[in-house]
Every structure is written in structure tokens, then in C-alpha cells.
Write a protein that holds these residues in place. Structure first.
Motif, PDB file in Angstrom:
ATOM      1  N   GLU A   1      47.603  40.846  42.530  1.00 48.58           N
ATOM      2  CA  GLU A   1      46.938  42.093  42.897  1.00 48.58           C
ATOM      3  C   GLU A   1      45.480  42.088  42.455  1.00 48.58           C
ATOM      4  OE1 GLU A   1      50.794  45.121  42.596  1.00 48.58           O
ATOM      5  OE2 GLU A   1      49.468  44.816  40.867  1.00 48.58           O
ATOM      6  N   LEU A   2      45.224  41.582  41.262  1.00 45.55           N
ATOM      7  CA  LEU A   2      43.861  41.553  40.760  1.00 45.55           C
ATOM      8  C   LEU A   2      43.012  40.547  41.521  1.00 45.55           C
ATOM      9  CD1 LEU A   2      44.512  41.807  36.915  1.00 45.55           C
ATOM     10  CD2 LEU A   2      43.666  43.600  38.438  1.00 45.55           C
ATOM     11  N   ALA A   3      43.595  39.398  41.833  1.00 44.80           N
ATOM     12  CA  ALA A   3      42.874  38.387  42.595  1.00 44.80           C
ATOM     13  C   ALA A   3      42.461  38.946  43.951  1.00 44.80           C
ATOM     14  CB  ALA A   3      43.745  37.147  42.772  1.00 44.80           C
ATOM     15  N   GLU A   4      43.366  39.684  44.595  1.00 44.00           N
ATOM     16  CA  GLU A   4      43.059  40.275  45.900  1.00 44.00           C
ATOM     17  C   GLU A   4      42.018  41.380  45.777  1.00 44.00           C
ATOM     18  OE1 GLU A   4      45.367  42.496  49.625  1.00 44.00           O
ATOM     19  OE2 GLU A   4      46.494  41.707  47.925  1.00 44.00           O
ATOM     20  N   ALA A   5      42.117  42.192  44.722  1.00 44.69           N
ATOM     21  CA  ALA A   5      41.193  43.316  44.540  1.00 44.69           C
ATOM     22  C   ALA A   5      39.761  42.850  44.314  1.00 44.69           C
ATOM     23  CB  ALA A   5      41.647  44.177  43.366  1.00 44.69           C
ATOM     24  N   VAL A   6      39.605  41.738  43.576  1.00 49.28           N
ATOM     25  CA  VAL A   6      38.262  41.251  43.248  1.00 49.28           C
ATOM     26  C   VAL A   6      37.786  40.190  44.243  1.00 49.28           C
ATOM     27  CG1 VAL A   6      36.829  40.284  41.394  1.00 49.28           C
ATOM     28  CG2 VAL A   6      38.737  41.774  40.833  1.00 49.28           C
ATOM     29  N   GLY A   7      38.736  39.583  44.946  1.00 47.22           N
ATOM     30  CA  GLY A   7      38.371  38.548  45.909  1.00 47.22           C
ATOM     31  C   GLY A   7      38.162  37.195  45.282  1.00 47.22           C
ATOM     32  N   VAL A   8      39.063  36.816  44.364  1.00 48.20           N
ATOM     33  CA  VAL A   8      38.966  35.530  43.684  1.00 48.20           C
ATOM     34  C   VAL A   8      40.342  34.884  43.663  1.00 48.20           C
ATOM     35  CG1 VAL A   8      37.055  36.296  42.221  1.00 48.20           C
ATOM     36  CG2 VAL A   8      39.415  36.554  41.414  1.00 48.20           C
ATOM     37  N   SER A   9      40.401  33.648  43.152  1.00 44.15           N
ATOM     38  CA  SER A   9      41.688  32.976  42.993  1.00 44.15           C
ATOM     39  C   SER A   9      42.352  33.448  41.704  1.00 44.15           C
ATOM     40  CB  SER A   9      41.489  31.457  42.940  1.00 44.15           C
ATOM     41  OG  SER A   9      40.806  31.094  41.751  1.00 44.15           O
ATOM     42  N   ARG A  10      43.556  32.969  41.443  1.00 46.44           N
ATOM     43  CA  ARG A  10      44.282  33.433  40.261  1.00 46.44           C
ATOM     44  C   ARG A  10      43.772  32.806  38.957  1.00 46.44           C
ATOM     45  NH1 ARG A  10      50.604  34.745  41.460  1.00 46.44           N
ATOM     46  NH2 ARG A  10      50.339  35.740  43.488  1.00 46.44           N
ATOM     47  N   THR A  11      43.140  31.662  39.032  1.00 48.83           N
ATOM     48  CA  THR A  11      42.672  30.999  37.811  1.00 48.83           C
ATOM     49  C   THR A  11      41.682  31.847  37.021  1.00 48.83           C
ATOM     50  OG1 THR A  11      43.063  28.800  38.747  1.00 48.83           O
ATOM     51  CG2 THR A  11      41.539  28.948  36.877  1.00 48.83           C
ATOM     52  N   PRO A  12      40.617  32.382  37.645  1.00 49.56           N
ATOM     53  CA  PRO A  12      39.708  33.247  36.872  1.00 49.56           C
ATOM     54  C   PRO A  12      40.367  34.545  36.410  1.00 49.56           C
ATOM     55  CG  PRO A  12      39.105  33.234  39.198  1.00 49.56           C
ATOM     56  CD  PRO A  12      40.100  32.138  39.000  1.00 49.56           C
ATOM     57  N   VAL A  13      41.397  34.986  37.127  1.00 53.01           N
ATOM     58  CA  VAL A  13      42.121  36.186  36.703  1.00 53.01           C
ATOM     59  C   VAL A  13      42.781  35.919  35.356  1.00 53.01           C
ATOM     60  CG1 VAL A  13      44.055  37.726  37.186  1.00 53.01           C
ATOM     61  CG2 VAL A  13      42.498  37.072  39.034  1.00 53.01           C
ATOM     62  N   ARG A  14      43.424  34.763  35.233  1.00 53.98           N
ATOM     63  CA  ARG A  14      44.087  34.416  33.961  1.00 53.98           C
ATOM     64  C   ARG A  14      43.070  34.357  32.827  1.00 53.98           C
ATOM     65  NH1 ARG A  14      46.335  30.146  37.271  1.00 53.98           N
ATOM     66  NH2 ARG A  14      48.282  30.880  38.233  1.00 53.98           N
ATOM     67  N   GLU A  15      41.910  33.762  33.095  1.00 54.18           N
ATOM     68  CA  GLU A  15      40.864  33.656  32.073  1.00 54.18           C
ATOM     69  C   GLU A  15      40.402  35.038  31.618  1.00 54.18           C
ATOM     70  OE1 GLU A  15      36.233  32.149  31.733  1.00 54.18           O
ATOM     71  OE2 GLU A  15      37.565  31.171  33.195  1.00 54.18           O
ATOM     72  N   ALA A  16      40.202  35.931  32.576  1.00 53.37           N
ATOM     73  CA  ALA A  16      39.738  37.281  32.243  1.00 53.37           C
ATOM     74  C   ALA A  16      40.794  38.044  31.457  1.00 53.37           C
ATOM     75  CB  ALA A  16      39.389  38.042  33.523  1.00 53.37           C
ATOM     76  N   LEU A  17      42.046  37.905  31.842  1.00 49.09           N
ATOM     77  CA  LEU A  17      43.118  38.626  31.161  1.00 49.09           C
ATOM     78  C   LEU A  17      43.296  38.150  29.724  1.00 49.09           C
ATOM     79  CD1 LEU A  17      45.814  38.932  33.983  1.00 49.09           C
ATOM     80  CD2 LEU A  17      44.209  40.675  33.169  1.00 49.09           C
ATOM     81  N   LEU A  18      43.073  36.869  29.482  1.00 51.09           N
ATOM     82  CA  LEU A  18      43.145  36.343  28.117  1.00 51.09           C
ATOM     83  C   LEU A  18      42.075  37.004  27.241  1.00 51.09           C
ATOM     84  CD1 LEU A  18      43.810  32.541  28.777  1.00 51.09           C
ATOM     85  CD2 LEU A  18      45.341  34.134  27.580  1.00 51.09           C
ATOM     86  N   ARG A  19      40.882  37.172  27.783  1.00 49.38           N
ATOM     87  CA  ARG A  19      39.802  37.830  27.037  1.00 49.38           C
ATOM     88  C   ARG A  19      40.170  39.275  26.716  1.00 49.38           C
ATOM     89  NH1 ARG A  19      34.523  37.014  30.594  1.00 49.38           N
ATOM     90  NH2 ARG A  19      33.642  38.390  28.988  1.00 49.38           N
ATOM     91  N   LEU A  20      40.744  39.955  27.685  1.00 47.66           N
ATOM     92  CA  LEU A  20      41.093  41.367  27.501  1.00 47.66           C
ATOM     93  C   LEU A  20      42.255  41.538  26.521  1.00 47.66           C
ATOM     94  CD1 LEU A  20      40.678  42.351  31.223  1.00 47.66           C
ATOM     95  CD2 LEU A  20      39.332  43.282  29.338  1.00 47.66           C
ATOM     96  N   GLU A  21      43.141  40.536  26.468  1.00 44.78           N
ATOM     97  CA  GLU A  21      44.234  40.596  25.498  1.00 44.78           C
ATOM     98  C   GLU A  21      43.682  40.469  24.082  1.00 44.78           C
ATOM     99  OE1 GLU A  21      48.728  38.926  25.194  1.00 44.78           O
ATOM    100  OE2 GLU A  21      47.185  37.370  25.369  1.00 44.78           O
ATOM    101  N   VAL A  22      42.710  39.582  23.897  1.00 40.11           N
ATOM    102  CA  VAL A  22      42.080  39.418  22.592  1.00 40.11           C
ATOM    103  C   VAL A  22      41.428  40.730  22.147  1.00 40.11           C
ATOM    104  CG1 VAL A  22      40.194  38.275  21.362  1.00 40.11           C
ATOM    105  CG2 VAL A  22      41.718  36.933  22.820  1.00 40.11           C
ATOM    106  N   GLU A  23      40.881  41.482  23.100  1.00 39.28           N
ATOM    107  CA  GLU A  23      40.221  42.750  22.791  1.00 39.28           C
ATOM    108  C   GLU A  23      41.210  43.889  22.574  1.00 39.28           C
ATOM    109  OE1 GLU A  23      37.191  43.714  25.612  1.00 39.28           O
ATOM    110  OE2 GLU A  23      36.225  41.752  25.445  1.00 39.28           O
ATOM    111  N   GLY A  24      42.487  43.625  22.789  1.00 37.40           N
ATOM    112  CA  GLY A  24      43.505  44.629  22.507  1.00 37.40           C
ATOM    113  C   GLY A  24      43.704  45.669  23.592  1.00 37.40           C
TER     114      GLY A  24
END
Length: 239
Positions: free
Chosen positions: A60-83
Motif C-alpha cells: 500500500e505504501l509503495a503504491e501511495a508513494v510510487g516506489v518499489s518495496r525496497t525503499p519502503v522497508r528502509e523507511a519503515l526501519l527508520r521509523l521503527e527506530v524513532e518509536g
């Protein structure tokens, strides 16, 4: 979950998220895919378009932003670190709700930092008084216009200005780490208790007046009462 059309806008938050990703990026150049996902999700969480308890999927996020799933995983890892989220393999990312414990922790930290800063701000230099007057007027205008999200951003800026005036860079950085939590809590409070904005403006005026008159203890007392309101909210005691 609120629809995109009803979502509020936090321009300061969006700008902050962009600048954190690549401050050296030339003007006009599109940020990296992971940075775009990071900004999209973070802004959605802070603006409450993605409420606590919402499960976000990579697809869903990949479609919303218009990217592949790989950068989605990278972004979500950052957001998990931020709590802000918790990752669940093969399921997605759960937006973490603001807990009563988190509110209590933020309130305690704010009291320690802001009460110290208010005492240290006396005698207040003219530049600080002028800046606080400008922010208070801006917040009045935002409140009158019904722009509660902008009012929450300005609310946070008002307190941050007092903290920065102390000249302690380490303390300022510590306070800045609370920024996202403060904004998220602030937007939630503004929407669930819209009458609170009037009391906030009154208390900001009281803080400003105490600093103008050089009364450090009065400034500290108002800051304590002002920030403690979130503790009453967490315990279900709304005053």
C-alpha cells in the motif's frame, strides 16, 4: 482513519522530515525513494491520517508513494527506530498509539527542561520577548482561523524558543528529540479538546508576562501548570 481530504497539514513537520533526509540536496532535485516514503509515513502519523493501531503494508505504501518495496522497508526501519511504528514480518507496520506512559514520560522531561529554562531566561533579553510576542500573535491568528495543526506547531516553537535562549546546546538537542512526540500529542489534544486552545493562549501570555516582569518563579509556576495538563489528560482528568 480520517480521509486525506480532511487531514490537517503540518508544514513545519514536513520541512523537517525533508531536511533530515538530505540537507545537501540541490534545490529542485527529488529526494531519494526511501526519503519520500519516510516523509509520507511520518507526516501521516503526526497529522493523524494514520491513527495509532493502523496496520500499514509495504504494498500500500509503495503504491501511495510510487516506489518499489525496497525503499519502503528502509523507511519503515527508520521509523521503527524513532518509536512511531512496530514492524511485523510478512504483515506490515503497526502505527503505535500514544500511550499514557509515553505522555507521562514526555511531561516529566518537559517539566525538567522547561522549568529550568524558564528560570534561566530571567532576566529575559529583549530579543526573546519580541520573538515570543510574535509567536503568541501567530498562534492567536491560527486559532482564530481554526488551523489547529499550525497552532500546535507554533505552540511547540514558543516553548522551544525559551529553551534555546539558555544557550545550552546539549539541553536544546535533548528538547528537540521530543519534537515529534510533542507535535503528535499536541494535534491530538487540539482536536479532542478544541476549547483547550483558549487556555493555552492565556497561559502563554502569563509566561510571557512573567518573563517581561523578571519574575522567574512566576514563570516556572505557569510552565509547570501548563505542561502538567497533559498528565491530567493521560489519567482521564480533564480540567
Amino acid at each position: 482513519m480520517p480521509s486525506p481530504s480532511s487531514a490537517v497539514t503540518l508544514p513545519a513537520v514536513a520541512a523537517s522530515a525533508r531536511s533530515d533526509s538530505d540537507p545537501q540536496r540541490p534545490p529542485g532535485k527529488q529526494p531519494a525513494a526511501a526519503d519520500r516514503v519516510y516523509t509520507h509515513v511520518k507526516q501521516g502519523v503526526l497529522e493523524r491520517r494514520y491513527e495509532g493501531g493502523t496496520l500499514l503494508t509495504e504494498g500500500e505504501l509503495a503504491e501511495a508513494v510510487g516506489v518499489s518495496r525496497t525503499p519502503v522497508r528502509e523507511a519503515l526501519l527508520r521509523l521503527e527506530v524513532e518509536g512511531l511504528i512496530r514492524l511485523y514480518p510478512k504483515k506490515g507496520a503497526l502505527v503505535l498509539p500514544v500511550s499514557a506512559q509515553e505522555i507521562a514520560d514526555v511531561v516529566e522531561t518537559r517539566q525538567l527542561v522547561e522549568e529550568h529554562a524558564a528560570r534561566k531566561a530571567v532576566p529575559a533579553p529583549p530579543g526573546l520577548i519580541t520573538r515570543l510576542e510574535e509567536l503568541l500573535q501567530r498562534q492567536r491568528e491560527e486559532a482564530a482561523a481554526g488551523d489547529l495543526a499550525a497552532a500546535a506547531v507554533t505552540d511547540r516553537a514558543f516553548h522551544a524558543e525559551i529553551v534555546r535562549s539558555g544557550g545550552n546546546a546539549i539541553l536544546s538537542r535533548l528538547y528537540d528529540q521530543l519534537r515529534d512526540r510533542q507535535l503528535r500529542m499536541g494535534v491530538a489534544v487540539m482536536h479532542s479538546h478544541p476549547d483547550r486552545i483558549a487556555k493555552t493562549l492565556t497561559e502563554h501570555e502569563e509566561i510571557l508576562q512573567a518573563l517581561r516582569s523578571g519574575d522567574a518563579e512566576a514563570a516556572v509556576a505557569v510552565v509547570h501548570r501548563h505542561v502538567s495538563w497533559f498528565s491530567h489528560l493521560a489519567r482521564g482528568e480533564v480540567r
